[in-house]
Design a protein around this motif. Sequence first.
Motif, PDB file in Angstrom:
ATOM      1  N   VAL A  48     -32.244   0.436   1.794  1.00 25.47           N
ATOM      2  CA  VAL A  48     -31.129  -0.468   1.563  1.00 25.47           C
ATOM      3  C   VAL A  48     -29.989   0.290   0.887  1.00 25.47           C
ATOM      4  N   VAL A  49     -28.769   0.058   1.353  1.00 20.16           N
ATOM      5  CA  VAL A  49     -27.567   0.558   0.679  1.00 20.16           C
ATOM      6  C   VAL A  49     -26.931  -0.626  -0.033  1.00 20.16           C
ATOM      7  N   ASN A  50     -26.810  -0.549  -1.358  1.00 20.44           N
ATOM      8  CA  ASN A  50     -26.206  -1.612  -2.150  1.00 20.44           C
ATOM      9  C   ASN A  50     -24.788  -1.200  -2.562  1.00 20.44           C
ATOM     10  N   TYR A  51     -23.787  -1.962  -2.128  1.00 19.73           N
ATOM     11  CA  TYR A  51     -22.403  -1.617  -2.416  1.00 19.73           C
ATOM     12  C   TYR A  51     -21.968  -2.127  -3.787  1.00 19.73           C
ATOM     13  N   THR A  52     -20.940  -1.495  -4.334  1.00 21.19           N
ATOM     14  CA  THR A  52     -20.417  -1.854  -5.638  1.00 21.19           C
ATOM     15  C   THR A  52     -19.948  -3.313  -5.676  1.00 21.19           C
ATOM     16  N   PRO A  53     -20.128  -4.002  -6.804  1.00 20.21           N
ATOM     17  CA  PRO A  53     -19.622  -5.372  -6.910  1.00 20.21           C
ATOM     18  C   PRO A  53     -18.101  -5.429  -7.082  1.00 20.21           C
ATOM     19  N   GLU A  54     -17.475  -4.300  -7.446  1.00 16.73           N
ATOM     20  CA  GLU A  54     -16.029  -4.266  -7.659  1.00 16.73           C
ATOM     21  C   GLU A  54     -15.437  -3.054  -6.936  1.00 16.73           C
ATOM     22  N   PRO A  55     -15.119  -3.181  -5.657  1.00 18.79           N
ATOM     23  CA  PRO A  55     -14.528  -2.049  -4.924  1.00 18.79           C
ATOM     24  C   PRO A  55     -13.270  -1.533  -5.617  1.00 18.79           C
ATOM     25  N   GLY A  56     -13.189  -0.223  -5.739  1.00 17.49           N
ATOM     26  CA  GLY A  56     -12.033   0.388  -6.382  1.00 17.49           C
ATOM     27  C   GLY A  56     -12.211   0.667  -7.858  1.00 17.49           C
ATOM     28  N   ASN A  57     -13.209   0.062  -8.486  1.00 17.52           N
ATOM     29  CA  ASN A  57     -13.475   0.287  -9.908  1.00 17.52           C
ATOM     30  C   ASN A  57     -14.476   1.429 -10.054  1.00 17.52           C
ATOM     31  N   ASP A  58     -13.985   2.663  -9.867  1.00 15.73           N
ATOM     32  CA  ASP A  58     -14.868   3.833  -9.898  1.00 15.73           C
ATOM     33  C   ASP A  58     -15.192   4.296 -11.307  1.00 15.73           C
ATOM     34  N   GLU A  59     -14.552   3.704 -12.308  1.00 18.44           N
ATOM     35  CA  GLU A  59     -14.832   4.089 -13.695  1.00 18.44           C
ATOM     36  C   GLU A  59     -16.122   3.457 -14.199  1.00 18.44           C
ATOM     37  N   GLU A  60     -16.462   2.289 -13.674  1.00 16.79           N
ATOM     38  CA  GLU A  60     -17.658   1.578 -14.129  1.00 16.79           C
ATOM     39  C   GLU A  60     -18.786   1.578 -13.103  1.00 16.79           C
ATOM     40  N   TYR A  61     -18.433   1.595 -11.810  1.00 20.12           N
ATOM     41  CA  TYR A  61     -19.445   1.429 -10.773  1.00 20.12           C
ATOM     42  C   TYR A  61     -19.397   2.557  -9.749  1.00 20.12           C
ATOM     43  N   GLU A  62     -20.578   2.923  -9.266  1.00 22.13           N
ATOM     44  CA  GLU A  62     -20.661   3.830  -8.134  1.00 22.13           C
ATOM     45  C   GLU A  62     -20.360   3.058  -6.851  1.00 22.13           C
ATOM     46  N   PRO A  63     -19.741   3.678  -5.860  1.00 18.82           N
ATOM     47  CA  PRO A  63     -19.386   2.967  -4.625  1.00 18.82           C
ATOM     48  C   PRO A  63     -20.598   2.340  -3.933  1.00 18.82           C
ATOM     49  N   PHE A  64     -21.746   3.033  -3.993  1.00 19.51           N
ATOM     50  CA  PHE A  64     -22.979   2.478  -3.431  1.00 19.51           C
ATOM     51  C   PHE A  64     -24.167   3.169  -4.084  1.00 19.51           C
ATOM     52  N   THR A  65     -25.317   2.512  -4.023  1.00 21.74           N
ATOM     53  CA  THR A  65     -26.569   3.116  -4.481  1.00 21.74           C
ATOM     54  C   THR A  65     -27.619   2.925  -3.390  1.00 21.74           C
ATOM     55  N   ASN A  66     -28.652   3.751  -3.428  1.00 22.56           N
ATOM     56  CA  ASN A  66     -29.747   3.679  -2.460  1.00 22.56           C
ATOM     57  C   ASN A  66     -30.943   2.956  -3.070  1.00 22.56           C
ATOM     58  N   GLU A  67     -31.555   2.127  -2.284  1.00 22.08           N
ATOM     59  CA  GLU A  67     -32.764   1.397  -2.708  1.00 22.08           C
ATOM     60  C   GLU A  67     -33.880   1.669  -1.705  1.00 22.08           C
ATOM     61  N   PHE A  68     -35.077   1.905  -2.232  1.00 21.75           N
ATOM     62  CA  PHE A  68     -36.224   2.224  -1.382  1.00 21.75           C
ATOM     63  C   PHE A  68     -37.357   1.238  -1.654  1.00 21.75           C
ATOM     64  N   ARG A  69     -38.060   0.864  -0.587  1.00 23.74           N
ATOM     65  CA  ARG A  69     -39.172  -0.073  -0.723  1.00 23.74           C
ATOM     66  C   ARG A  69     -40.316   0.325   0.205  1.00 23.74           C
ATOM     67  N   ILE A  70     -41.502  -0.096  -0.174  1.00 19.08           N
ATOM     68  CA  ILE A  70     -42.645  -0.137   0.734  1.00 19.08           C
ATOM     69  C   ILE A  70     -43.031  -1.612   0.856  1.00 19.08           C
ATOM     70  N   TRP A  71     -43.253  -2.078   2.060  1.00 18.60           N
ATOM     71  CA  TRP A  71     -43.528  -3.503   2.242  1.00 18.60           C
ATOM     72  C   TRP A  71     -44.701  -3.709   3.196  1.00 18.60           C
ATOM     73  N   HIS A  72     -45.381  -4.838   3.013  1.00 15.68           N
ATOM     74  CA  HIS A  72     -46.419  -5.240   3.957  1.00 15.68           C
ATOM     75  C   HIS A  72     -46.412  -6.753   4.060  1.00 15.68           C
ATOM     76  N   GLN A  73     -46.833  -7.238   5.200  1.00 20.74           N
ATOM     77  CA  GLN A  73     -46.676  -8.654   5.517  1.00 20.74           C
ATOM     78  C   GLN A  73     -47.853  -9.173   6.330  1.00 20.74           C
ATOM     79  N   TRP A  74     -48.212 -10.437   6.059  1.00 22.32           N
ATOM     80  CA  TRP A  74     -49.205 -11.136   6.863  1.00 22.32           C
ATOM     81  C   TRP A  74     -48.516 -12.338   7.492  1.00 22.32           C
ATOM     82  N   LEU A  75     -48.726 -12.552   8.779  1.00 24.16           N
ATOM     83  CA  LEU A  75     -48.150 -13.697   9.474  1.00 24.16           C
ATOM     84  C   LEU A  75     -49.271 -14.497  10.125  1.00 24.16           C
ATOM     85  N   PHE A  76     -49.393 -15.756   9.716  1.00 27.25           N
ATOM     86  CA  PHE A  76     -50.386 -16.666  10.279  1.00 27.25           C
ATOM     87  C   PHE A  76     -49.680 -17.663  11.196  1.00 27.25           C
TER      88      PHE A  76
END
Length: 268
Positions: free
Chosen positions: A98-126
Amino acid sequence: MLRKLQALFILLSISSFSLFAQEGPEVNLEETGLWEGVYIKVRFSEKFGYYGEHHYRSRNAIDNVNSFVGRPRQIYNRAGLNIFFNDYFEAVIGPTYVVNYTPEPGNDEEYEPFTNEFRIWHQWLFKMPAMGRVKMYHQFRFEHRWKRKNDIGAEYDYTNRYRYKVFAYIPVNKPKIEKGSIFVSPSAEIFMHSGESIAYNPFEDFRTYNGVGYVINNSFTLFAGHMWTIGQKTSGYQYRTSHIFRINVFIGLDTRKGDAIPKINLGY
């Protein structure tokens, strides 16, 4: 086992919503948005296949919570090995990026433009036996997440997420879902999560997602609907809500040789 898990999730949801009976919880609309997604299922053999979800998600402008678009929110990619046990049960396991974008575009002093998120997932479907025109499904999804806020210098936080979803497919213009069918699909899903950073807000989210679909052919289905969510904030007594419109394409393919015809693919 299934009934015990269902009872557990129902108990957790009742416990979470009982907080609203107390005086003083704050509930605020914090987000509107538009999510566009492609869901893919490819059947390789009788037992195995590929499952993928690929989304682009936008959110409301900073100064207008009712605008639905105005800022990018996420690029969301989920993939996995689909395992088919029988006609009524299948599972998936795989990674998510997942790429998570900054909540305030243009505010580079407080926020990074985007961050990376990683997951492992598993699912059961009945899949439940059909009840007349109605087909019901129970989905259990578990996610192990490594994510961090967009604040400059924020560290990665590991959490676990537990999801239970019940949904249905109901044909409208034909007795069953087939080529040319219009159908409706109501759903409800509860999200719980845990981790060192989660103290007062184990109830992450509750979603209702209801929409209308059209089956172009066995491999392509269009679907659009509205999703409403409510979830706990870190304080435990404050709640956020959102209204999201979603537009999806479901793609189902079958690579097996011979006369195998892919079943109508509706995604999850």
